[in-house]
Scaffold this motif. Structure first.
Motif, PDB file in Angstrom:
ATOM      1  N   ASP A 141      -2.026  -2.018   5.379  1.00  0.00           N
ATOM      2  CA  ASP A 141      -1.118  -2.202   4.237  1.00  0.00           C
ATOM      3  C   ASP A 141      -0.982  -0.912   3.438  1.00  0.00           C
ATOM      4  OD1 ASP A 141      -0.826  -4.870   4.878  1.00  0.00           O
ATOM      5  OD2 ASP A 141      -2.543  -5.478   3.633  1.00  0.00           O
ATOM      6  N   VAL A 142       0.192  -0.706   2.885  1.00  0.00           N
ATOM      7  CA  VAL A 142       0.432   0.464   2.036  1.00  0.00           C
ATOM      8  C   VAL A 142      -0.536   0.473   0.861  1.00  0.00           C
ATOM      9  CG1 VAL A 142       2.118   1.627   0.557  1.00  0.00           C
ATOM     10  CG2 VAL A 142       2.873   0.547   2.655  1.00  0.00           C
ATOM     11  N   GLU A 143      -0.741  -0.702   0.260  1.00  0.00           N
ATOM     12  CA  GLU A 143      -1.579  -0.786  -0.948  1.00  0.00           C
ATOM     13  C   GLU A 143      -3.035  -0.385  -0.680  1.00  0.00           C
ATOM     14  OE1 GLU A 143       1.495  -4.183  -1.335  1.00  0.00           O
ATOM     15  OE2 GLU A 143       0.352  -3.188   0.242  1.00  0.00           O
ATOM     16  N   ASN A 144      -3.504  -0.599   0.553  1.00  0.00           N
ATOM     17  CA  ASN A 144      -4.910  -0.333   0.870  1.00  0.00           C
ATOM     18  C   ASN A 144      -5.127   0.964   1.637  1.00  0.00           C
ATOM     19  OD1 ASN A 144      -5.683  -2.824  -0.280  1.00  0.00           O
ATOM     20  ND2 ASN A 144      -5.126  -3.896   1.600  1.00  0.00           N
ATOM     21  N   PHE A 145      -4.055   1.647   1.970  1.00  0.00           N
ATOM     22  CA  PHE A 145      -4.186   2.872   2.757  1.00  0.00           C
ATOM     23  C   PHE A 145      -4.668   4.012   1.853  1.00  0.00           C
ATOM     24  CE2 PHE A 145      -2.554   6.687   4.943  1.00  0.00           C
ATOM     25  CZ  PHE A 145      -3.051   6.456   6.217  1.00  0.00           C
ATOM     26  N   PRO A 146      -5.582   4.860   2.338  1.00  0.00           N
ATOM     27  CA  PRO A 146      -6.123   5.934   1.480  1.00  0.00           C
ATOM     28  C   PRO A 146      -5.189   7.133   1.343  1.00  0.00           C
ATOM     29  CG  PRO A 146      -7.176   6.011   3.639  1.00  0.00           C
ATOM     30  CD  PRO A 146      -6.292   4.788   3.647  1.00  0.00           C
ATOM     31  N   PHE A 147      -4.040   6.908   0.712  1.00  0.00           N
ATOM     32  CA  PHE A 147      -3.133   8.009   0.410  1.00  0.00           C
ATOM     33  C   PHE A 147      -3.786   8.929  -0.625  1.00  0.00           C
ATOM     34  CE2 PHE A 147       0.280   5.002   1.773  1.00  0.00           C
ATOM     35  CZ  PHE A 147       0.876   5.825   2.727  1.00  0.00           C
ATOM     36  N   ILE A 148      -3.434  10.205  -0.588  1.00  0.00           N
ATOM     37  CA  ILE A 148      -3.906  11.128  -1.624  1.00  0.00           C
ATOM     38  C   ILE A 148      -3.344  10.694  -2.968  1.00  0.00           C
ATOM     39  CG2 ILE A 148      -3.770  13.512  -2.468  1.00  0.00           C
ATOM     40  CD1 ILE A 148      -3.939  14.470   0.369  1.00  0.00           C
ATOM     41  N   GLU A 149      -2.064  10.294  -2.956  1.00  0.00           N
ATOM     42  CA  GLU A 149      -1.421   9.760  -4.168  1.00  0.00           C
ATOM     43  C   GLU A 149      -0.631   8.517  -3.771  1.00  0.00           C
ATOM     44  OE1 GLU A 149      -0.492  13.740  -6.767  1.00  0.00           O
ATOM     45  OE2 GLU A 149       0.536  13.455  -4.872  1.00  0.00           O
ATOM     46  N   MET A 150      -0.916   7.415  -4.421  1.00  0.00           N
ATOM     47  CA  MET A 150      -0.269   6.163  -4.076  1.00  0.00           C
ATOM     48  C   MET A 150       1.188   6.143  -4.521  1.00  0.00           C
ATOM     49  SD  MET A 150      -2.102   4.076  -2.365  1.00  0.00           S
ATOM     50  CE  MET A 150      -1.130   2.603  -2.620  1.00  0.00           C
ATOM     51  N   PRO A 151       2.088   5.568  -3.704  1.00  0.00           N
ATOM     52  CA  PRO A 151       3.484   5.399  -4.154  1.00  0.00           C
ATOM     53  C   PRO A 151       3.557   4.355  -5.264  1.00  0.00           C
ATOM     54  CG  PRO A 151       3.120   4.301  -2.037  1.00  0.00           C
ATOM     55  CD  PRO A 151       1.874   5.065  -2.344  1.00  0.00           C
ATOM     56  N   GLU A 152       4.661   4.364  -5.985  1.00  0.00           N
ATOM     57  CA  GLU A 152       4.819   3.430  -7.098  1.00  0.00           C
ATOM     58  C   GLU A 152       4.882   1.986  -6.593  1.00  0.00           C
ATOM     59  OE1 GLU A 152       8.178   4.405  -9.450  1.00  0.00           O
ATOM     60  OE2 GLU A 152       7.474   6.423  -9.950  1.00  0.00           O
ATOM     61  N   THR A 153       4.258   1.082  -7.345  1.00  0.00           N
ATOM     62  CA  THR A 153       4.216  -0.335  -6.967  1.00  0.00           C
ATOM     63  C   THR A 153       5.625  -0.914  -6.841  1.00  0.00           C
ATOM     64  OG1 THR A 153       2.110  -0.582  -8.119  1.00  0.00           O
ATOM     65  CG2 THR A 153       3.303  -2.600  -7.587  1.00  0.00           C
ATOM     66  N   LYS A 154       6.523  -0.521  -7.747  1.00  0.00           N
ATOM     67  CA  LYS A 154       7.896  -1.026  -7.712  1.00  0.00           C
ATOM     68  C   LYS A 154       8.578  -0.662  -6.400  1.00  0.00           C
ATOM     69  CE  LYS A 154      12.336  -0.846 -10.151  1.00  0.00           C
ATOM     70  NZ  LYS A 154      13.116  -0.214 -11.253  1.00  0.00           N
ATOM     71  N   ALA A 155       8.384   0.590  -5.960  1.00  0.00           N
ATOM     72  CA  ALA A 155       9.004   1.049  -4.717  1.00  0.00           C
ATOM     73  C   ALA A 155       8.416   0.309  -3.514  1.00  0.00           C
ATOM     74  CB  ALA A 155       8.803   2.551  -4.555  1.00  0.00           C
ATOM     75  N   VAL A 156       7.112   0.046  -3.547  1.00  0.00           N
ATOM     76  CA  VAL A 156       6.463  -0.704  -2.458  1.00  0.00           C
ATOM     77  C   VAL A 156       7.027  -2.119  -2.380  1.00  0.00           C
ATOM     78  CG1 VAL A 156       4.279  -1.663  -1.629  1.00  0.00           C
ATOM     79  CG2 VAL A 156       4.343   0.668  -2.538  1.00  0.00           C
TER      80      VAL A 156
END
Length: 637
Positions: free
Chosen positions: A485-500
């Motif tokens: 899932d995007v929400e749980n992936f270890p991105f350096i910087e998370m994308p905005e919740t609205k965009a997800v």
């Protein structure tokens, strides 16, 4: 400078074979197998370890001296042969690697080769921060070889662009020489030049991502170099997140992250405080001159104003050299698009500025044209480049830079739901990267075609792509790659919740994912198509409705910039010349009519005739060719 090669880990296999042939006890048999396990390919290690453990358990008996049956000896011989076969592949690579590595003394990274090699030996992750021209891209793979890597598995070296992957592979192979150079391979889309001898593989970051689908452990690799990480493309962020988890499972994998000196602490923190080594760039003092282009209200022809400003800047550089009575190097001009490169090249040739060789440089340039950039030359050159020359490609001999201050940057609009490629002002970091391309061989000059006040008002860094892209495509790609899932992936910087959330909503509407966010069979087909999810859905639906031919033309046309060209001067005549493509009911069908007319002409015309036709009908020849390439890729997908 030269550094002795590390002692090779692969031992002489003949001794192991002799031990195996005379082994009389189970312990000796197992020891002889385990001694070779340390010399097999990493890609085979897990599988062969399981086989050796299974064989060992089958030999367990109450009495150690119990004689071994003929069957056990046969199994042993087969397993020994399999281990030797894998170890022989390591030796094949090892024989190509030079005994000692040599490093060009003029490159700053060479002075730190020993230090970097030691850091790589003692740490699983190392971050190398270096200015442009420091030599990190070409020399780091050789430093990895000195650190003992590349024998039991390949050194994977990713580049953000196809052009960079191929040119860097060629450069490193040339430096290593004709024998060792055979071990340098490359892979880009539709072109794999790697094989059993390959110990260093240059590739686009997209190729490495695709390999994850077949091998979650990337077991073919002993080390991975993620180059130009500061660009923070979607692919780079995917790889950095995936590799953070992978190194916890694979303690034998080394990871080297290279970046310009831009926010490197983020990369170190992402990998639990990985050590950072900094390498200064090789440069002379650079004078920055600000020469703003006239604003639209001051000039009715803004495109011409930019071209005139570039010509004026080049004249200023030529005059500077005349005053100093010497030619101190070539000129690199940064432009945002291929079209502007072509138009500017035409204007420069007409300007009669003297004996200048004008060369283009952009990502889709043909290989023969690319080679001209790196070839020896006597004539002074003006290289017109997109931001591919900002960090990915180092053009030799550059001492002056003319910076228009713009680039084409992909950006998604939540309001219009459209991914666009607008031309935008670059960040301060990008501008400084461009400045760093000059002053290589003497005191340099960087002429910025915008004001100092404009520069100071710009953002420090370019937004990471994850923050300016269509999250629906990101989510679909992650589900296809099984990255979670995007929400749980270890991105350096998370994308905005609205965009997800918007991305999930669109994919559900397209029937690409279920309400529980699982990939549907339709979603799997969409993910295989290298286009926007909505366009992918159009193609799949058109197949059912027997209109695939037309929709394929439309979708491939929408995936590129409009090939129909016009400006304020020629708008009326362009409309008249393109009237034959106009469909009374649909702009989409107008694209089909344009395609059909061009294809009918193309099949019986030379390239010169096609170029003439495009010029007369105000069409971009390069965009028409790109349209055909995208159409072909979708046809084959």
């Amino acid at each position: 400078m030269r550094i002795p090669k590390s002692k090779l880990a692969v031992d002489d296999l003949d001794h192991s074979n002799r031990v195996g042939s005379r082994a009389e006890t189970s312990k000796e048999l197992i020891n002889s197998l385990e001694s070779i396990l340390n010399s097999v390919q990493l890609s085979d290690l897990h599988r062969l370890q399981k086989k050796v453990r299974k064989f060992a358990s089958s030999l367990e008996a109450p009495t150690k001296e119990e004689s071994l049956t003929r069957e056990f000896h046969q199994v042993f011989e087969r397993l020994l042969e399999e281990l030797k076969k894998s170890a022989d592949k390591c030796q094949l690579r090892s024989k190509l690697i030079p005994e000692v590595q040599s490093y060009p003394s003029q490159l700053p990274v060479s002075a730190k080769a020993c230090e970097i090699a030691e850091l790589i030996r003692n740490n699983q992750v190392v971050v190398v921060a270096g200015d442009t021209g420091s030599g990190k891209t070409t020399q780091l793979p050789k430093i990895c070889l000195d650190a003992g890597l590349g024998r039991r598995g390949m050194i994977g070296h990713t580049q953000p662009r196809r052009l960079a992957a191929l040119s860097v592979a060629t450069r490193i192979a040339d430096e290593l020489g004709p024998v060792a150079g055979r071990g340098v391979g490359s892979q880009v889309r539709f072109d794999d030049r790697s094989g059993p001898e390959t110990y260093l593989k240059l590739m686009t970051d997209g190729i490495l991502l695709a390999e994850i689908q077949a091998d979650r452990y990337l077991s073919k690799y002993e080390a991975i170099i993620i180059d130009e990480a500061h660009e923070r493309s979607l692919n780079i962020d995917f790889l950095l997140g995936f590799l953070r988890d992978l190194i916890r499972k694979r303690s034998d994998l080394k990871l080297i992250i290279t970046s310009a000196t831009i926010d490197v602490e983020k990369f170190s923190a992402h990998f639990c405080g990985a050590p950072i080594v900094s390498v200064e760039g090789r440069t002379f003092p650079v004078e920055v001159r600000y020469k703003p282009v006239l604003q639209p209200e001051e000039s009715s022809r803004n495109d011409d104003a930019q071209t005139e400003a570039i010509i004026s800047a080049i004249k200023e550089i030529l005059q500077h050299d005349r005053y100093s009575n010497k030619n101190t190097g070539d000129i690199l001009v940064f432009l945002p698009t291929e079209r502007e490169i072509r138009d500017t090249a035409t204007s420069l040739r007409k300007a009669k500025l003297g004996d200048l060789d004008v060369l283009p440089l952009y990502g889709r340039l043909q290989h023969a044209e690319q080679a001209r950039i790196f070839a020896a030359h006597n004539t002074r050159r003006v290289v017109l480049a997109t931001n591919v020359a900002e960090t990915s490609i180092t053009v030799p001999g550059i001492n002056y830079v003319v910076d228009t201050g713009t680039a084409r940057i992909s950006r998604y609009s939540l309001q219009s739901k459209v991914q666009r490629l607008p031309i935008e002002a670059i960040s301060q970091a990008s501008a400084n990267q461009r400045k760093g391309r000059c002053g290589r061989i003497a005191n340099g000059i960087c002429i910025r075609l915008y004001s100092e006040q404009d520069f100071d008002s710009r953002p420090l860094y370019t937004d990471p792509e994850i923050q300016r892209t269509n999250l629906a495509a990101v989510i679909l790609r992650m589900l296809q790659l099984k990255l979670g899932d995007v929400e749980n992936f270890p991105f350096i910087e998370m994308p905005e919740t609205k965009a997800v959330n918007e991305g999930h909503k669109l994919l559900i509407e397209l029937n690409a994912i279920t309400a529980s966010r699982a990939l549907t069979s339709l979603g799997r087909q969409m993910a295989a198509l290298p286009i926007d999810p909505r366009y992918a859905r159009m193609l799949l639906e058109s197949h059912k409705l027997n209109c695939l031919r037309e929709v394929l033309i439309i979708v491939s046309g929408l995936s590129i910039q409009d090939p129909r060209e016009s400006n304020s001067e020629n708008k009326q005549i362009a409309i008249e010349r393109q009237a034959e493509y106009k469909h009374p009911d649909s702009d989409f069908m107008s694209l089909v009519k344009l395609w059909d007319a061009y294809e009918a002409l193309r099949q019986g015309s030379s390239q010169a005739m096609l170029r003439k036709y495009c010029k007369e009908h105000f069409l971009s020849f390069m965009r028409m060719r790109e349209w055909r390439e995208v159409h072909r890729q979708l046809l084959l997908a």
